[in-house]
Design a protein around this motif. Structure first.
Motif, PDB file in Angstrom:
ATOM      1  N   ALA A  42       0.830  -1.209   0.000  1.00 41.38           N
ATOM      2  CA  ALA A  42       0.000   0.000   0.000  1.00 41.38           C
ATOM      3  C   ALA A  42       0.862   1.257   0.000  1.00 41.38           C
ATOM      4  O   ALA A  42       0.542   2.244  -0.680  1.00 41.38           O
ATOM      5  CB  ALA A  42      -0.935  -0.010   1.209  1.00 41.38           C
ATOM      6  N   PHE A  43       1.953   1.223   0.743  1.00 35.90           N
ATOM      7  CA  PHE A  43       2.869   2.362   0.808  1.00 35.90           C
ATOM      8  C   PHE A  43       3.424   2.670  -0.582  1.00 35.90           C
ATOM      9  O   PHE A  43       3.471   3.819  -0.999  1.00 35.90           O
ATOM     10  CB  PHE A  43       3.996   2.034   1.787  1.00 35.90           C
ATOM     11  CG  PHE A  43       4.921   3.171   2.075  1.00 35.90           C
ATOM     12  CD1 PHE A  43       4.618   4.077   3.073  1.00 35.90           C
ATOM     13  CD2 PHE A  43       6.093   3.325   1.375  1.00 35.90           C
ATOM     14  CE1 PHE A  43       5.471   5.121   3.360  1.00 35.90           C
ATOM     15  CE2 PHE A  43       6.952   4.360   1.650  1.00 35.90           C
ATOM     16  CZ  PHE A  43       6.644   5.265   2.644  1.00 35.90           C
ATOM     17  N   THR A  44       3.828   1.636  -1.305  1.00 42.55           N
ATOM     18  CA  THR A  44       4.411   1.816  -2.637  1.00 42.55           C
ATOM     19  C   THR A  44       3.388   2.349  -3.629  1.00 42.55           C
ATOM     20  O   THR A  44       3.723   3.159  -4.492  1.00 42.55           O
ATOM     21  CB  THR A  44       4.976   0.486  -3.154  1.00 42.55           C
ATOM     22  OG1 THR A  44       5.914   0.002  -2.207  1.00 42.55           O
ATOM     23  CG2 THR A  44       5.651   0.641  -4.492  1.00 42.55           C
ATOM     24  N   LEU A  45       2.163   1.921  -3.510  1.00 44.07           N
ATOM     25  CA  LEU A  45       1.149   2.336  -4.462  1.00 44.07           C
ATOM     26  C   LEU A  45       0.538   3.696  -4.136  1.00 44.07           C
ATOM     27  O   LEU A  45       0.251   4.484  -5.034  1.00 44.07           O
ATOM     28  CB  LEU A  45       0.038   1.286  -4.538  1.00 44.07           C
ATOM     29  CG  LEU A  45       0.449  -0.067  -5.106  1.00 44.07           C
ATOM     30  CD1 LEU A  45      -0.716  -1.039  -5.034  1.00 44.07           C
ATOM     31  CD2 LEU A  45       0.937   0.072  -6.529  1.00 44.07           C
ATOM     32  N   LEU A  46       0.328   3.983  -2.868  1.00 48.44           N
ATOM     33  CA  LEU A  46      -0.411   5.185  -2.489  1.00 48.44           C
ATOM     34  C   LEU A  46       0.454   6.415  -2.240  1.00 48.44           C
ATOM     35  O   LEU A  46       0.066   7.524  -2.607  1.00 48.44           O
ATOM     36  CB  LEU A  46      -1.246   4.901  -1.241  1.00 48.44           C
ATOM     37  CG  LEU A  46      -2.340   3.853  -1.397  1.00 48.44           C
ATOM     38  CD1 LEU A  46      -3.037   3.614  -0.062  1.00 48.44           C
ATOM     39  CD2 LEU A  46      -3.340   4.300  -2.434  1.00 48.44           C
ATOM     40  N   VAL A  47       1.577   6.258  -1.599  1.00 50.29           N
ATOM     41  CA  VAL A  47       2.354   7.426  -1.156  1.00 50.29           C
ATOM     42  C   VAL A  47       2.856   8.282  -2.315  1.00 50.29           C
ATOM     43  O   VAL A  47       2.698   9.507  -2.269  1.00 50.29           O
ATOM     44  CB  VAL A  47       3.488   6.988  -0.201  1.00 50.29           C
ATOM     45  CG1 VAL A  47       4.448   8.123   0.063  1.00 50.29           C
ATOM     46  CG2 VAL A  47       2.899   6.482   1.099  1.00 50.29           C
ATOM     47  N   PRO A  48       3.458   7.728  -3.369  1.00 50.88           N
ATOM     48  CA  PRO A  48       3.890   8.616  -4.463  1.00 50.88           C
ATOM     49  C   PRO A  48       2.732   9.375  -5.110  1.00 50.88           C
ATOM     50  O   PRO A  48       2.860  10.559  -5.427  1.00 50.88           O
ATOM     51  CB  PRO A  48       4.548   7.664  -5.466  1.00 50.88           C
ATOM     52  CG  PRO A  48       4.940   6.486  -4.674  1.00 50.88           C
ATOM     53  CD  PRO A  48       3.895   6.356  -3.599  1.00 50.88           C
ATOM     54  N   GLY A  49       1.607   8.708  -5.280  1.00 49.33           N
ATOM     55  CA  GLY A  49       0.447   9.381  -5.875  1.00 49.33           C
ATOM     56  C   GLY A  49      -0.107  10.480  -4.987  1.00 49.33           C
ATOM     57  O   GLY A  49      -0.439  11.565  -5.460  1.00 49.33           O
ATOM     58  N   LEU A  50      -0.209  10.193  -3.693  1.00 49.90           N
ATOM     59  CA  LEU A  50      -0.699  11.218  -2.766  1.00 49.90           C
ATOM     60  C   LEU A  50       0.277  12.386  -2.666  1.00 49.90           C
ATOM     61  O   LEU A  50      -0.130  13.550  -2.598  1.00 49.90           O
ATOM     62  CB  LEU A  50      -0.931  10.609  -1.382  1.00 49.90           C
ATOM     63  CG  LEU A  50      -2.106   9.648  -1.271  1.00 49.90           C
ATOM     64  CD1 LEU A  50      -2.143   8.996   0.107  1.00 49.90           C
ATOM     65  CD2 LEU A  50      -3.400  10.378  -1.541  1.00 49.90           C
ATOM     66  N   PHE A  51       1.570  12.087  -2.655  1.00 51.11           N
ATOM     67  CA  PHE A  51       2.591  13.135  -2.591  1.00 51.11           C
ATOM     68  C   PHE A  51       2.491  14.039  -3.822  1.00 51.11           C
ATOM     69  O   PHE A  51       2.526  15.267  -3.709  1.00 51.11           O
ATOM     70  CB  PHE A  51       3.975  12.500  -2.484  1.00 51.11           C
ATOM     71  CG  PHE A  51       5.089  13.484  -2.278  1.00 51.11           C
ATOM     72  CD1 PHE A  51       5.191  14.196  -1.096  1.00 51.11           C
ATOM     73  CD2 PHE A  51       6.030  13.690  -3.260  1.00 51.11           C
ATOM     74  CE1 PHE A  51       6.209  15.107  -0.896  1.00 51.11           C
ATOM     75  CE2 PHE A  51       7.062  14.594  -3.073  1.00 51.11           C
ATOM     76  CZ  PHE A  51       7.153  15.303  -1.886  1.00 51.11           C
ATOM     77  N   ALA A  52       2.341  13.442  -5.001  1.00 51.60           N
ATOM     78  CA  ALA A  52       2.205  14.228  -6.228  1.00 51.60           C
ATOM     79  C   ALA A  52       0.926  15.055  -6.210  1.00 51.60           C
ATOM     80  O   ALA A  52       0.921  16.221  -6.633  1.00 51.60           O
ATOM     81  CB  ALA A  52       2.230  13.305  -7.438  1.00 51.60           C
ATOM     82  N   ALA A  53      -0.155  14.485  -5.709  1.00 52.49           N
ATOM     83  CA  ALA A  53      -1.429  15.220  -5.663  1.00 52.49           C
ATOM     84  C   ALA A  53      -1.342  16.419  -4.721  1.00 52.49           C
ATOM     85  O   ALA A  53      -1.845  17.505  -5.035  1.00 52.49           O
ATOM     86  CB  ALA A  53      -2.549  14.289  -5.226  1.00 52.49           C
ATOM     87  N   VAL A  54      -0.690  16.243  -3.581  1.00 50.25           N
ATOM     88  CA  VAL A  54      -0.529  17.359  -2.632  1.00 50.25           C
ATOM     89  C   VAL A  54       0.357  18.441  -3.240  1.00 50.25           C
ATOM     90  O   VAL A  54       0.064  19.639  -3.122  1.00 50.25           O
ATOM     91  CB  VAL A  54       0.040  16.845  -1.295  1.00 50.25           C
ATOM     92  CG1 VAL A  54       0.486  17.991  -0.407  1.00 50.25           C
ATOM     93  CG2 VAL A  54      -0.995  15.991  -0.574  1.00 50.25           C
ATOM     94  N   LEU A  55       1.443  18.041  -3.893  1.00 47.11           N
ATOM     95  CA  LEU A  55       2.307  19.030  -4.534  1.00 47.11           C
ATOM     96  C   LEU A  55       1.560  19.803  -5.616  1.00 47.11           C
ATOM     97  O   LEU A  55       1.693  21.024  -5.718  1.00 47.11           O
ATOM     98  CB  LEU A  55       3.539  18.351  -5.139  1.00 47.11           C
ATOM     99  CG  LEU A  55       4.597  17.863  -4.162  1.00 47.11           C
ATOM    100  CD1 LEU A  55       5.712  17.145  -4.914  1.00 47.11           C
ATOM    101  CD2 LEU A  55       5.171  19.002  -3.355  1.00 47.11           C
ATOM    102  N   GLU A  56       0.776  19.102  -6.420  1.00 50.31           N
ATOM    103  CA  GLU A  56       0.003  19.760  -7.479  1.00 50.31           C
ATOM    104  C   GLU A  56      -1.035  20.716  -6.906  1.00 50.31           C
ATOM    105  O   GLU A  56      -1.347  21.739  -7.505  1.00 50.31           O
ATOM    106  CB  GLU A  56      -0.691  18.716  -8.359  1.00 50.31           C
ATOM    107  CG  GLU A  56       0.220  18.026  -9.337  1.00 50.31           C
ATOM    108  CD  GLU A  56       0.615  18.907 -10.503  1.00 50.31           C
ATOM    109  OE1 GLU A  56      -0.188  19.754 -10.922  1.00 50.31           O
ATOM    110  OE2 GLU A  56       1.752  18.736 -10.982  1.00 50.31           O
ATOM    111  N   ALA A  57      -1.584  20.375  -5.746  1.00 52.10           N
ATOM    112  CA  ALA A  57      -2.620  21.209  -5.149  1.00 52.10           C
ATOM    113  C   ALA A  57      -2.058  22.507  -4.582  1.00 52.10           C
ATOM    114  O   ALA A  57      -2.733  23.537  -4.594  1.00 52.10           O
ATOM    115  CB  ALA A  57      -3.338  20.437  -4.048  1.00 52.10           C
TER     116      ALA A  57
END
Length: 118
Positions: A42-57
């Motif tokens: 879950a860490f491998t799948l979710l964390v990069p995507g969430l990190f990118a989404a927060v940066l984009e926001a």
């Protein structure tokens, strides 16, 4: 044949409630490996995507692109778990879940790309 009788409110109040669900056996030998492996997955799948989404926001696109490599700092999490003796076993399975997920994702992507180019 015995018939089922509905319990009265008094008898239900007398029964003690269990401290945890029956399926929640933390002392079972498989609990730590499974929880570590799937946490790593879950860490491998979710964390990069969430990190990118927060940066984009919060940042413009060019700044978010520049800051994305700092997400690699999050790869330190399994290493910290491995260093501490109390969490070493969980950390090893956490790392195994991360590596296995990455290998499967890259392998499937390579196979799909190879099939599409043939």
């Amino acid at each position: 044949m015995s018939q089922l009788r509905p319990q009265s409110a008094d008898s239900a109040a007398e029964m003690p409630e269990p401290e945890s669900p029956n399926w929640w056996h933390r002392d079972h030998p498989v609990f730590t490996p499974l929880s570590g492996f799937f946490s790593g997955l879950a860490f491998t799948l979710l964390v990069p995507g969430l990190f990118a989404a927060v940066l984009e926001a919060f940042f413009p696109k060019h700044t978010a692109t520049d800051l994305f490599p700092f997400g690699a700092v999050l790869l330190v999490v399994p290493l910290v778990l491995i260093v501490r003796e109390r969490t070493r076993r969980l950390g090893l399975y956490f790392l195994l879940g991360m590596v296995t997920t990455a290998v499967v994702v890259v392998g499937v992507a390579a196979t799909a790309l190879w099939l599409l180019t043939r």
